[in-house]
Design a protein around this motif. Structure first.
Motif, PDB file in Angstrom:
ATOM      1  N   THR A 327       0.816  -1.215   0.000  1.00 16.06           N
ATOM      2  CA  THR A 327       0.000   0.000   0.000  1.00 16.06           C
ATOM      3  C   THR A 327       0.850   1.266   0.000  1.00 16.06           C
ATOM      4  O   THR A 327       0.381   2.328   0.378  1.00 16.06           O
ATOM      5  CB  THR A 327      -0.921   0.002   1.229  1.00 16.06           C
ATOM      6  OG1 THR A 327      -0.125  -0.161   2.424  1.00 16.06           O
ATOM      7  CG2 THR A 327      -1.938  -1.122   1.157  1.00 16.06           C
ATOM      8  N   ALA A 328       2.105   1.145  -0.412  1.00 16.15           N
ATOM      9  CA  ALA A 328       2.986   2.314  -0.448  1.00 16.15           C
ATOM     10  C   ALA A 328       2.732   3.121  -1.722  1.00 16.15           C
ATOM     11  O   ALA A 328       2.601   2.555  -2.820  1.00 16.15           O
ATOM     12  CB  ALA A 328       4.451   1.880  -0.394  1.00 16.15           C
ATOM     13  N   GLY A 329       2.647   4.435  -1.598  1.00 22.64           N
ATOM     14  CA  GLY A 329       2.486   5.305  -2.768  1.00 22.64           C
ATOM     15  C   GLY A 329       1.209   5.014  -3.539  1.00 22.64           C
ATOM     16  O   GLY A 329       0.118   4.864  -2.979  1.00 22.64           O
ATOM     17  N   ASP A 330       1.346   4.915  -4.864  1.00 24.24           N
ATOM     18  CA  ASP A 330       0.187   4.672  -5.717  1.00 24.24           C
ATOM     19  C   ASP A 330      -0.344   3.246  -5.624  1.00 24.24           C
ATOM     20  O   ASP A 330      -1.431   2.954  -6.137  1.00 24.24           O
ATOM     21  CB  ASP A 330       0.545   4.988  -7.182  1.00 24.24           C
ATOM     22  CG  ASP A 330       0.767   6.480  -7.409  1.00 24.24           C
ATOM     23  OD1 ASP A 330       0.271   7.262  -6.565  1.00 24.24           O
ATOM     24  OD2 ASP A 330       1.418   6.851  -8.393  1.00 24.24           O
ATOM     25  N   ASN A 331       0.422   2.351  -4.986  1.00 26.97           N
ATOM     26  CA  ASN A 331      -0.081   0.985  -4.801  1.00 26.97           C
ATOM     27  C   ASN A 331      -1.411   0.982  -4.054  1.00 26.97           C
ATOM     28  O   ASN A 331      -2.279   0.144  -4.282  1.00 26.97           O
ATOM     29  CB  ASN A 331       0.936   0.139  -4.025  1.00 26.97           C
ATOM     30  CG  ASN A 331       2.138  -0.218  -4.881  1.00 26.97           C
ATOM     31  OD1 ASN A 331       2.330   0.352  -5.944  1.00 26.97           O
ATOM     32  ND2 ASN A 331       2.924  -1.166  -4.425  1.00 26.97           N
ATOM     33  N   ARG A 332      -1.553   1.953  -3.162  1.00 23.59           N
ATOM     34  CA  ARG A 332      -2.782   2.036  -2.385  1.00 23.59           C
ATOM     35  C   ARG A 332      -3.993   2.277  -3.275  1.00 23.59           C
ATOM     36  O   ARG A 332      -5.084   1.762  -3.044  1.00 23.59           O
ATOM     37  CB  ARG A 332      -2.640   3.174  -1.376  1.00 23.59           C
ATOM     38  CG  ARG A 332      -3.828   3.386  -0.468  1.00 23.59           C
ATOM     39  CD  ARG A 332      -3.447   4.373   0.611  1.00 23.59           C
ATOM     40  NE  ARG A 332      -2.848   5.559   0.015  1.00 23.59           N
ATOM     41  CZ  ARG A 332      -3.392   6.778   0.084  1.00 23.59           C
ATOM     42  NH1 ARG A 332      -4.521   6.958   0.725  1.00 23.59           N
ATOM     43  NH2 ARG A 332      -2.806   7.814  -0.464  1.00 23.59           N
ATOM     44  N   LEU A 333      -3.803   3.063  -4.331  1.00 22.20           N
ATOM     45  CA  LEU A 333      -4.909   3.340  -5.256  1.00 22.20           C
ATOM     46  C   LEU A 333      -5.312   2.078  -6.012  1.00 22.20           C
ATOM     47  O   LEU A 333      -6.501   1.824  -6.243  1.00 22.20           O
ATOM     48  CB  LEU A 333      -4.501   4.436  -6.239  1.00 22.20           C
ATOM     49  CG  LEU A 333      -4.097   5.789  -5.619  1.00 22.20           C
ATOM     50  CD1 LEU A 333      -3.563   6.707  -6.697  1.00 22.20           C
ATOM     51  CD2 LEU A 333      -5.293   6.424  -4.920  1.00 22.20           C
TER      52      LEU A 333
END
Length: 902
Positions: A327-333
């Motif tokens: 969930t770091a950075g854009d991974n969360r999106l």
């Protein structure tokens, strides 16, 4: 009994061991390869302490905290628990040989040769030939301790390689994480067992989730390894049974070019203008693939916080919810809304407490050398650094904030206990009368002898007749047993990823009791397909029926309706807060009202007798501050018992601390003034002992608390929230946790300590200044009251009514103690011994006589007239008055009256 392999096989494996050892010496970097824990019987362990290296020249990558170190410590913790039970193996202590697989099957196989190195090595002198033809001198070998069983591996690919090796030597293996369906095949893996279920069950659960949401078309992404390919095959098989079509498949390899191409194909086919593909993507990939999949997906789909995401991930249990990379950075999106299957496990509080206690210097820390590497990487520190340097690892301890133990800790502990229970059953059968068990003298007089059958365990006998037949209650209170295929019970928890920062509803309703961004939405177990009436299972109290055979848990703060067909909001009909009619409120209210009445009575008496010597000598200004502070303390009861609102919570956070700060600041100023008067060596009058100075100092000390509270209100505005102590309770409370409220009383605690210290220092002043003794009694009692309340408060954490009621009573008791100890002696003289509360007629002559008799009267005492007794002239020493009275042949009654001041 375990037989030695034939000579040809032994020589073959000797060559293999030598070759792999040479390769290992070339490739292995300066990392810890294994740890050994001494014991009478050894249990092996294989865990992915490091991730797989991306550099082909090195076998191991970065250290893995949750999947690696947590699982190693879970095994060590389980061994400690077992060894602490003297009656478990009746004297035998379990040891361990734990290896690092580096998440690499080939490297894990090389490492695992240590488990069988004693077996494949020759021990006969005839096997060795000296170059000169003479007979070799063979040293006496120490007693060998072969590994009885092995816990591991974690990845299915590692477990397969490990099982192929261990089966050759008939060593039992129990995996806490490998779910490859092929491992249930006893024809290929006849010594393999696991505390987790087969992927066949996981595929069934994922298909049933798709059916529940009416997804008739899904996409499938799987990794090019045994876990991904077998899991994908199982899913396709179950999907066909339920009429679910696979719209597209992508097989992902660990090579960067192939990986990128597969993700590009997936995203391209899922674009809005494309008719190919399904936006529900089933993930059957290794855990190391998922962060990159999410990152590439976010980049290719150009996801932003306002964009509408099209992909819904349906992920297998390889999705690690404790891995921050997901969930770091854009991974969360890209991850938002993912539905994740997780093996149903429970937290083990005792293990978490044990793990948080690990820090450099302790024996438990130093036995696991991988913890040193973890400390260096996690905290960016150095061991053996010079003292005083901020980066010393020895000075760093773990914080519970944000700590989440690995989800498979329970399964690791179950694996160790399963082996231990199997060993216990075997020992009772083959060695019921060994020396360790029956003769304590021999146990302490020499090294205990292990019976032959337990020293050379027959793995086939142990696996079939003891290990697979274990049946015990595990560390979380559940019954554990293996299936005939050696699998653990199949039970899954279904989660969805809903980060609070991106979900407005969760931000409004959730509190700190549910800090995770993963929300539990359901359960699945292997018995769900049983529909016969005699196989029905009872729903939990907080679950409702979605059909005749399935129970689903209500959301937090909701409870099943009476017919179990839905849930209702508890906050609308059963919201809990302090009620005035409850006994928990009536008792504190009565105490507070009685305290206020008595305090007002004292104030009235003081006002009426305001000009009398006792009132003047006691320090009128500070006395009125003390009395008003006590009324403020009593009034806090009504604030604490009121229904929480923004105003009530603001007064609670400000008023309690301010009331106490006024009370104990005045006491501190009073005792400090007396201390300075009696301990000054100067002939000059001490500074700041006038009434105005005392009031100013009290105001300054209390102002510190008030300003701090106001700043706190500005930083965290007051409000209310819903708190969920249990599944069936919704409590209306202030938006600041109770332990934060205790922080605001730290300054008051500091004042209490200061006041108590000065009360002790002034306890030996002459008796006519014994108000310090009364203050001392008050402070000693106050310390006991508050220490008792703190233990009581945290001991009743689940009952808010008891906590609030006890806090109200403690506040009132603090005021009661001060009121009784400080004001009751003065009130007695004012009301019942009025002859002592008179102005001295001979005060000045007595003072002059005392001064002449002593010859060294200090200016601070002689400079004031005693015709009008005031605060300062009342502080004459008892010894001075007694010497004066001895020079007077007939002491007057006014002399004794002066002795009663204060």
């Amino acid at each position: 009994m375990l037989q030695k392999p034939p000579p040809i096989a032994r020589h073959m494996f000797s060559v293999l061991a030598l070759a792999t050892q040479i390769l290992a010496s070339v490739n292995v970097v300066a990392q810890v390869r294994q740890i050994r824990i001494p014991g009478d019987i050894l249990i092996g362990g294989v865990f992915p302490v490091h991730s797989k290296s991306l550099n082909g020249d090195e076998p191991c990558g970065e250290i893995a905290e949750t999947r690696g170190v947590h699982r190693v410590e879970a095994m060590l913790y389980a061994l400690d628990q077992i060894n602490s039970q003297n009656d478990f193996l009746r004297g035998y202590k379990l040891g361990a040989l734990i290896l690092d697989s580096c998440s690499n099957p080939a490297y894990a196989l090389n490492q695992s040769l240590d488990f069988v190195r004693d077996m494949i090595g020759s021990s006969e002198a005839s096997d060795y030939v000296c170059l000169d033809g003479s007979d070799p001198n063979v040293k006496k070998q120490s007693q060998k301790k072969n590994v009885a069983a092995v816990v591991g591996g974690s990845y299915s690919s590692v477990s397969v390689q490990l099982a192929n090796l261990l089966r050759l030597f008939r060593i039992a293996q129990v995996s806490p994480a490998s779910t490859n369906a092929d491992l249930s095949d006893k024809n290929r893996f006849e010594y393999f067992a696991r505390t987790v279920p087969s992927d066949d069950y996981q595929a069934m659960a994922m298909v049933e989730i798709a059916v529940r949401f009416k997804w008739s078309y899904v996409s499938l992404v799987y990794s090019a390894d045994e876990y991904g390919e077998l899991g994908a095959d199982a899913f396709k098989k179950e999907a066909r049974k339920k009429g679910i079509c696979i719209a597209l498949e992508e097989r992902i390899q660990n090579k960067k070019e192939s990986f990128t191409e597969s993700i590009n194909n997936l995203v391209q086919k899922l674009q809005p203008e494309k008719n190919v593909g399904a936006t529900v993507v089933v993930l059957f990939v290794g855990t190391e693939y998922i962060p990159d999949i999410l990152r590439y997906t976010a980049e290719r789909m150009k996801l932003t916080s306002g964009a509408k995401k099209r992909i819904i991930w349906l992920a297998s249990e390889s999705w690690d919810r404790n891995n921050d990379k997901y969930t770091a950075g854009d991974n969360r999106l890209a991850a938002q809304g993912a539905i994740v299957l997780m093996l149903a496990s429970q937290k083990v509080p005792s293990f978490e407490e044990y793990f948080m206690s690990l820090h450099p210097g302790t024996e438990a820390f130093e036995r696991n050398k991988w913890l040193r590497e973890l400390w260096q990487v996690k905290y960016k520190c150095e061991f053996d650094a010079p003292p005083g340097r901020a980066t010393r690892c020895e000075d760093i301890k773990q914080s519970t904030e944000g700590f989440n133990a690995d989800d498979k800790v329970q399964f690791v502990i179950d694996a160790v206990y399963a082996i231990a229970h199997g060993l216990q059953s075997m020992k009772q059968a083959v060695c019921p009368d060994d020396a360790i068990e029956n003769h304590w003298i021999s146990r302490y007089s020499k090294q205990p002898e292990i019976c032959h059958a337990m020293q050379n365990i027959d793995g086939s006998d142990f696996y079939q007749n003891y290990l697979l037949k274990v049946n015990f209650t595990d560390i979380v209170g559940k019954r554990f047993r293996f299936s005939p295929q050696g699998d653990g019970p199949a039970s899954y928890t279904i989660l969805t990823y809903k980060p609070k920062t991106m979900d407005k509803k969760r931000r409004m309703t959730d509190d700190e009791s549910s800090p995770s961004d993963y929300v539990e939405i359901g359960h699945w177990s292997e018995n769900n397909d049983e529909q016969c009436c005699w196989a029905c299972s009872k729903c939990e109290d907080y679950e409702y029926l979605i059909n005749e055979t399935h129970c689903v848990a209500c959301e937090q703060g909701w409870w099943p309706t009476q017919d179990r067909k839905g849930c209702f909001d508890l906050s609308l009909s059963q919201l809990k807060y302090m009620r005035w009619s409850s006994m928990y409120s009536l008792v504190p209210t009565i105490l507070a009202v009685v305290g206020i009445i008595i305090t007002l009575f004292v104030i009235v008496v003081y006002v009426i007798y305001n000009e009398t010597p006792v009132v003047k000598a006691s320090g009128r200004e500070l006395s009125y501050i003390l009395l008003i502070s006590m009324i403020m303390c009593y009034c806090m009861t009504f604030v604490l018992l009121s229904k929480p609102s923004a105003i009530v919570c603001a007064i609670k956070r400000t008023g309690i601390g301010f009331a106490f700060s006024c009370l104990y600041s005045a006491m501190f100023v009073k005792t400090n003034r007396i201390f300075r008067i009696f301990n000054t060596r100067s002939a000059q009058r001490p500074r700041f002992i006038s009434p105005i100075s005392q009031v100013v100092m009290t105001a300054m000390l209390a102002g510190v608390q008030l300003i701090g509270s106001l700043i706190w209100l500005f930083v965290v505005p007051p409000g209310w929230r819903h708190h969920y102590p249990t599944r069936d309770q919704v409590v209306l409370t202030c938006n600041v946790p109770d332990h934060h409220f205790l922080y605001s009383l730290a300054y008051d605690g500091f004042l209490i300590v200061l006041c108590t210290t000065y009360a002790v220092k002034t306890r030996k002043v002459p008796e006519n200044f014994n108000e310090t003794k009364f203050i001392g009694f008050s402070m000693y009692t106050t310390c006991v009251v508050w220490l008792s309340w703190i233990f009581f408060f945290f001991g009743t954490g689940s009952d808010f009514q008891i906590q609030t009621s006890s806090l109200c009573i403690s506040i009132s008791m603090s005021a009661n103690v001060a009121l009784a100890c400080i004001f009751s002696p003065k009130l007695w003289i004012i009301l019942f011994e009025k002859h002592k509360n008179v102005r001295k007629q001979e005060g000045e002559s007595m003072l002059n006589k005392s001064s002449r008799s002593l010859g060294n009267c200090s200016s601070r005492l002689c400079a004031n007239s005693i015709d009008e007794p005031n605060q300062y002239t009342a502080l004459l020493t008892d010894s001075t008055r007694r010497r004066s009275s001895r020079k007077t042949s007939q002491p007057t009654s006014t002399s004794s009256a002066q002795d009663t001041f204060l």
